[in-house]
Design a protein around this motif. Structure first.
Motif, short mmCIF file in Angstrom:
data_model
loop_
_atom_site.label_atom_id
_atom_site.label_comp_id
_atom_site.label_asym_id
_atom_site.label_seq_id
_atom_site.Cartn_x
_atom_site.Cartn_y
_atom_site.Cartn_z
N LYS A 60 14.32 11.39 5.99
CA LYS A 60 13.42 10.32 5.53
C LYS A 60 13.33 9.20 6.57
O LYS A 60 14.32 8.86 7.24
N ASP A 61 12.12 8.64 6.70
CA ASP A 61 11.95 7.38 7.43
C ASP A 61 11.10 6.46 6.55
O ASP A 61 10.96 6.70 5.35
N LYS A 62 10.50 5.45 7.12
CA LYS A 62 9.83 4.43 6.30
C LYS A 62 8.61 4.96 5.55
O LYS A 62 8.26 4.43 4.49
N THR A 65 8.87 11.55 3.93
CA THR A 65 10.03 12.15 3.29
C THR A 65 9.87 13.66 3.32
O THR A 65 8.82 14.19 2.91
N LYS A 277 10.43 17.31 13.23
CA LYS A 277 10.36 16.10 14.03
C LYS A 277 8.92 15.65 14.22
O LYS A 277 8.59 14.46 14.08
N MET A 280 7.37 14.34 10.93
CA MET A 280 7.83 13.01 10.55
C MET A 280 6.94 11.91 11.11
O MET A 280 7.02 10.77 10.67
N GLU A 281 6.08 12.25 12.06
CA GLU A 281 5.18 11.25 12.65
C GLU A 281 4.00 10.95 11.74
O GLU A 281 3.27 9.98 11.98
N LEU A 310 17.53 13.72 14.14
CA LEU A 310 17.23 13.51 12.73
C LEU A 310 18.45 13.88 11.87
O LEU A 310 19.16 14.84 12.17
#
Length: 318
Positions: A60-62, A65, A277, A280-281, A310
């Motif tokens: 997860k990032d901002k 997910t 990866k 996730m962008e 990650l």
């Protein structure tokens, strides 16, 4: 020698999801596995509904997910797994990503064309003489035409013999986690993405050299008596989220067969980590479901994710 690795990979869903097609594809459906024999004894737990809680991870990032789920490509209908955290993850997801989402009939046809042995050399004659009668006996028991199998490459015969017995044990590819998720995603209008194509997956098996394929087939025959016991134990571990037990089984196999492990697990895990990866962008919620063997043991998908910066965090059961 490739001993138990192939059987364990296919039973746990650790290798090629197309293997499950061999129970449902038209060419082999015309030769159904025997069902008039008494089924193999099974643990008492299988006689009633099992409330499964398979392991689930999150990356997860901002604004992105990605949930990671290990799947079993064959399942019994009495295993209730679409619950708890997993169901929540699915409902949040706008995208479901599987190993492969190709049409089943097309995939099976591609597999059969690729698996045909153009040399004309009979597969049974490639095996040690002492093993040949057991191959014939297994084909007869499963009502698979020996003259057909004999003209296919050893990898195909190994996969076929690995999967076919489970139908009479109550395992069904249509109940497999991948198949159920694909059907639900289609019905719910979610985006479906395949990490690989059917042709690519078949190519991984077909790229193994002939001796590896022969060893694979020999191990499948030698391990056939333990099939029910092994698969039931692995599905039980998966249902309880006991990834350590799955990893233990996988690691035994990997040490015995480094070439097939590299082709069917490690290299694919590395490519999938790069896919994650990149994904996730872009914002969104993804449920990514691949064979459980990819999320257990050394050089797992989680390990490959760590290598690209990650972190996959395991979620608690609910």
């Amino acid at each position: 020698m490739i001993r138990t690795v192939t059987a364990r990979f296919f039973r746990t869903g650790g290798a090629i999801s197309l293997a499950a097609l061999l129970l449902a594809s038209p060419p082999l459906a015309a030769q159904p596995a025997r069902v008039d024999n008494a089924p193999s004894p099974e643990p008492a737990a299988w006689t009633k509904s099992i409330r499964a809680r398979p392991a689930l991870w999150i990356v997860k990032d901002k604004d992105t997910t990605i949930y990671l789920l290990g799947t079993i490509h064959l399942m019994k209908p009495q295993v209730a797994w679409f619950e708890g955290r997993l169901r929540e993850a699915y409902e949040q997801a706008d995208e479901v990503t599987l190993e492969v989402v190709d049409d089943m009939d097309v995939s099976a046809g591609t597999m059969l064309r690729k698996a045909a042995n153009p040399s004309g050399q009979l597969t049974s004659l490639l095996l040690p003489e002492a093993i040949r009668p057991r191959l014939t006996a297994m084909a007869q028991e499963q009502r698979l035409p020996m003259n057909f199998l004999d003209r296919m490459k050893p990898w195909f015969v190994a996969v076929t013999l690995s999967m076919a017995p489970y139908q009479r044990l109550g395992y069904d590819p249509k109940q497999g986690v991948d198949a159920v998720l694909k059907a639900r995603a289609n019905a719910d209008g979610k985006t479906l993405v395949g990490l690989e194509t059917a042709e690519e997956q078949i190519g991984f098996l077909d790229s193994l050299d002939q001796q590896d394929q022969i060893d694979m087939l020999v191990s499948t025959i030698e391990e056939s008596d333990k099939a029910a016991e092994t698969l039931n134990a692995m599905v039980s571990a998966w249902s309880k989220g006991e990834t350590e037990k799955l990893a233990e089984e996988m690691n035994k196999s990997l040490d015995e067969s480094p070439r097939i492990a590299k082709t069917l697990l490690f290299d694919r895990n590395a490519r999938w980590a790069e896919w994650i990866k990149t994904r996730m962008e872009r914002p969104g919620v993804v449920l990514l479901a691949v064979g459980a063997g990819h999320l257990a043991g050394r050089e797992s998908l989680q390990d490959k994710l760590a290598a690209v910066g990650l972190k996959a965090r395991r979620l608690s059961d609910r």
